[in-house]
Design an enzyme around this catalytic site. Structure first.
Site, mmCIF file in Angstrom:
data_model
loop_
_atom_site.group_PDB
_atom_site.id
_atom_site.type_symbol
_atom_site.label_atom_id
_atom_site.label_comp_id
_atom_site.label_asym_id
_atom_site.label_seq_id
_atom_site.Cartn_x
_atom_site.Cartn_y
_atom_site.Cartn_z
ATOM 1 N N ASN A 46 -7.638 -17.640 -33.549
ATOM 2 C CA ASN A 46 -6.831 -16.957 -34.309
ATOM 3 C C ASN A 46 -7.032 -17.832 -35.927
ATOM 4 O O ASN A 46 -6.095 -17.376 -36.721
ATOM 5 C CB ASN A 46 -5.730 -17.141 -33.843
ATOM 6 C CG ASN A 46 -5.248 -16.363 -32.780
ATOM 7 O OD1 ASN A 46 -5.979 -15.442 -32.382
ATOM 8 N ND2 ASN A 46 -4.480 -16.857 -31.918
ATOM 9 N N HIS A 134 4.123 -7.779 -28.414
ATOM 10 C CA HIS A 134 3.749 -9.082 -27.624
ATOM 11 C C HIS A 134 4.791 -9.849 -26.725
ATOM 12 O O HIS A 134 6.116 -9.615 -26.887
ATOM 13 C CB HIS A 134 3.899 -10.000 -28.811
ATOM 14 C CG HIS A 134 3.294 -11.467 -28.428
ATOM 15 N ND1 HIS A 134 3.990 -12.312 -28.338
ATOM 16 C CD2 HIS A 134 1.997 -11.783 -28.207
ATOM 17 C CE1 HIS A 134 2.933 -13.514 -27.875
ATOM 18 N NE2 HIS A 134 1.961 -12.911 -27.820
ATOM 19 N N GLU A 178 4.646 -4.598 -33.957
ATOM 20 C CA GLU A 178 3.925 -5.453 -34.719
ATOM 21 C C GLU A 178 3.377 -4.641 -35.526
ATOM 22 O O GLU A 178 3.347 -3.526 -35.697
ATOM 23 C CB GLU A 178 2.855 -6.027 -33.605
ATOM 24 C CG GLU A 178 3.537 -6.977 -32.673
ATOM 25 C CD GLU A 178 2.481 -7.117 -31.484
ATOM 26 O OE1 GLU A 178 1.207 -7.616 -31.742
ATOM 27 O OE2 GLU A 178 3.045 -7.566 -30.338
ATOM 28 N N SER A 182 -1.811 -7.407 -31.162
ATOM 29 C CA SER A 182 -2.459 -8.563 -30.842
ATOM 30 C C SER A 182 -3.692 -8.225 -29.807
ATOM 31 O O SER A 182 -4.508 -8.816 -29.857
ATOM 32 C CB SER A 182 -1.697 -9.369 -30.143
ATOM 33 O OG SER A 182 -0.955 -9.244 -29.121
ATOM 34 N N ASP A 208 6.673 -7.695 -36.772
ATOM 35 C CA ASP A 208 6.104 -8.876 -36.511
ATOM 36 C C ASP A 208 4.468 -8.767 -37.085
ATOM 37 O O ASP A 208 3.839 -8.204 -36.432
ATOM 38 C CB ASP A 208 5.869 -9.209 -34.886
ATOM 39 C CG ASP A 208 5.219 -10.450 -34.627
ATOM 40 O OD1 ASP A 208 4.352 -11.087 -35.439
ATOM 41 O OD2 ASP A 208 5.488 -11.025 -33.508
ATOM 42 N N HIS A 211 -0.439 -11.426 -36.767
ATOM 43 C CA HIS A 211 -1.858 -11.150 -37.094
ATOM 44 C C HIS A 211 -2.232 -10.736 -38.460
ATOM 45 O O HIS A 211 -3.371 -10.321 -38.588
ATOM 46 C CB HIS A 211 -2.449 -10.253 -35.942
ATOM 47 C CG HIS A 211 -2.153 -10.998 -34.727
ATOM 48 N ND1 HIS A 211 -3.053 -11.778 -33.992
ATOM 49 C CD2 HIS A 211 -1.280 -10.746 -33.821
ATOM 50 C CE1 HIS A 211 -2.593 -12.212 -32.963
ATOM 51 N NE2 HIS A 211 -1.695 -11.545 -32.509
ATOM 52 N N LYS A 242 -1.838 -18.945 -37.121
ATOM 53 C CA LYS A 242 -3.056 -18.040 -37.027
ATOM 54 C C LYS A 242 -3.616 -18.306 -38.314
ATOM 55 O O LYS A 242 -4.461 -19.274 -38.654
ATOM 56 C CB LYS A 242 -2.951 -16.891 -36.882
ATOM 57 C CG LYS A 242 -2.074 -16.708 -35.301
ATOM 58 C CD LYS A 242 -1.669 -15.274 -34.656
ATOM 59 C CE LYS A 242 -0.714 -15.268 -33.704
ATOM 60 N NZ LYS A 242 -1.096 -15.967 -32.612
HETATM 61 N N1 PMP Z 1 3.756 -12.424 -32.054
HETATM 62 C C1 PMP Z 1 2.312 -11.927 -31.977
HETATM 63 C C2 PMP Z 1 2.024 -10.542 -31.969
HETATM 64 C C3 PMP Z 1 1.624 -12.850 -31.288
HETATM 65 O O1 PMP Z 1 0.367 -12.495 -30.976
HETATM 66 C C4 PMP Z 1 1.978 -14.300 -30.959
HETATM 67 C C5 PMP Z 1 0.972 -15.432 -30.473
HETATM 68 N N2 PMP Z 1 -0.152 -14.978 -30.048
HETATM 69 C C6 PMP Z 1 3.335 -14.751 -31.253
HETATM 70 C C7 PMP Z 1 4.101 -13.847 -31.635
HETATM 71 C C8 PMP Z 1 3.486 -16.039 -30.932
HETATM 72 O O2 PMP Z 1 3.297 -16.932 -32.227
HETATM 73 P P1 PMP Z 1 3.402 -18.645 -32.007
HETATM 74 O O3 PMP Z 1 1.895 -18.676 -31.279
HETATM 75 O O4 PMP Z 1 3.353 -19.101 -33.495
HETATM 76 O O5 PMP Z 1 4.426 -19.072 -31.035
#
Ligand code: PMP
Length: 383
Positions: A46, A134, A178, A182, A208, A211, A242
């Site tokens: 990431n 997610h 999102e 993801s 969110d 990404h 990321k």
């Molecule tokens: N939101 C999304 C859409 C994610 O893909 C991720 C982690 N892959 C997270 C939140 C979690 O973030 P973190 O790794 O900072 O805990």
């Protein structure tokens, strides 16, 4: 049956279905990883802008540190004695960049998503969440007192019907999505979501950008910046783990929301704050994001190339971003494809249920700006 035998049986079942997970042993060297003695180009990171593997950037940061500023722990919750000034510097920087009243930092995206929704919801709240959000958002919804309905992925017609049907029965409705998803790497139509929200007086929008932060927008602030709708989003969340090559997460929001979270958000209140040195590194990176446009453009370019290669080979590819899934269906096939790519020097990983729906196991390519176009073309030849 004893608990231990039941666990063993369940693990055997996972293994039989090619769904058993293991922590991979690996060493890292820049863009490459070495696993089982084989050095491969990392296509599963990431580190979207390539900043985590940028040694010069780390050297520059290290020169800013002294033993007095290298603070490896906050030793406490931010609400007790863990609130170092560098936290507020980063929050001020973020609220300036986004043009919002306030910002608040969390320990991770997982803390943000499992903490914000339970804090701001009650039994008079309805959460309408995209089917593919997610796991951290799903856990946040589960921890909240709200009622929740999941709408079909990106199906705004269904969302519109749900809003019409339910808006009068709840004190507030929160739409949760999102921006870049993801697992499919496709996007939500944030402008259409904002327009839907504005039709009602009691609808809030939670986005969110995990990404998209660093990757999208003229200053790297995400899809909301790119689409000019930062102000339409009530809870605009992103992570630093990321593209920003760090750890932690943020919300940019109204001042009152920040103050409310400080008082009500359990994953902020009841945890030790991130180390100040870590916040200093995040701030160091965030201040440079606006200047990373070339890296963003290169990432856009190689991502398009890979998507076109997959489409030409007959794979369904929903992606519109740097997260590019190659959906193969059965978990065993995804594992075989990943192993073959690894033999050719590409570290690509299979993603299987329960992370993705049954029958949609895939190789998930997650590209970074460090990858060259020729490498994508070579990857295409091996697929
Ligand atoms: N939101 C999304 C859409 C994610 O893909 C991720 C982690 N892959 C997270 C939140 C979690 O973030 P973190 O790794 O900072 O805990």
């Amino acid at each position: 049956m004893s608990t231990i035998s039941r666990m063993q049986q369940e693990l055997q079942l996972l293994e039989a279905h090619s769904n058993l997970r293991r922590l991979p042993e690996m060493t890292h060297s820049g863009r490459d990883v070495t696993v089982n003695g084989r050095r491969m180009l990392n296509l599963s990171s990431n580190d979207y802008l390539g900043l985590a593997s940028d040694r010069k950037l780390r050297e520059e940061f290290l020169r800013t540190l002294t033993p007095d500023t290298f603070l490896p722990t906050s030793s406490s919750s931010r609400l007790l004695t863990g609130n170092f000034t560098v936290y507020e510097e980063l929050e001020t920087e973020l609220s300036h960049l986004f043009g919002t009243e306030a910002a608040l930092i969390f320990n991770s995206g997982y803390h943000a998503n499992t903490g914000i929704l339970p804090a701001v919801s009650d039994t008079h709240t309805l959460i309408l969440a995209d089917k593919l959000v997610h796991a951290s958002l799903i856990d946040g919804i589960r921890l909240s007192a709200a009622k929740c309905i999941r709408y079909r992925h990106n199906d705004l017609a269904q969302l519109e019907r749900l809003l019409k049907e339910h808006h009068a029965a709840y004190r507030q409705i929160i739409i949760v999505t999102e921006s870049i998803f993801s697992m499919d790497g496709d996007q939500a139509d944030l402008q259409a979501l904002a327009a839907l929200k504005h039709r009602y007086g009691n609808v809030l929008l939670y986005v969110d950008e995990a990404h998209a932060f660093g990757v999208r927008g003229r200053h790297g602030l995400g899809c909301a910046e790119e689409l000019g709708c930062i102000r339409d989003i009530d809870f605009l969340v992103g992570t630093f783990g990321k593209a920003a090559a760090s750890v932690g997460a943020y919300i940019v929001c109204k001042r009152v929301i920040r103050e409310y979270l400080v008082n009500r958000m359990r994953t902020l209140i009841f945890t030790t704050g991130l180390p100040p040195v870590n916040i200093a590194w995040t701030l160091f990176v965030v201040r440079r994001l606006a200047d990373m446009q070339e890296r963003r453009e290169h990432l856009t370019h190689i991502s398009r190339t890979l998507r076109e290669i997959l489409l030409a080979k007959g794979y369904a590819c929903p992606s519109t971003s740097h997260i590019v899934p190659m959906i193969v269906g059965a978990s065993a096939d995804a594992v075989l494809h990943a192993e073959a790519l690894q033999r050719h020097g590409f570290y690509a990983l299979p993603v299987r249920p329960p992370t993705v729906p049954e029958g949609t196991s895939r190789i998930r390519f997650s590209l970074t700006a460090e990858i060259r176009k020729e490498e994508i073309e070579e990857l295409g030849n091996k697929l």
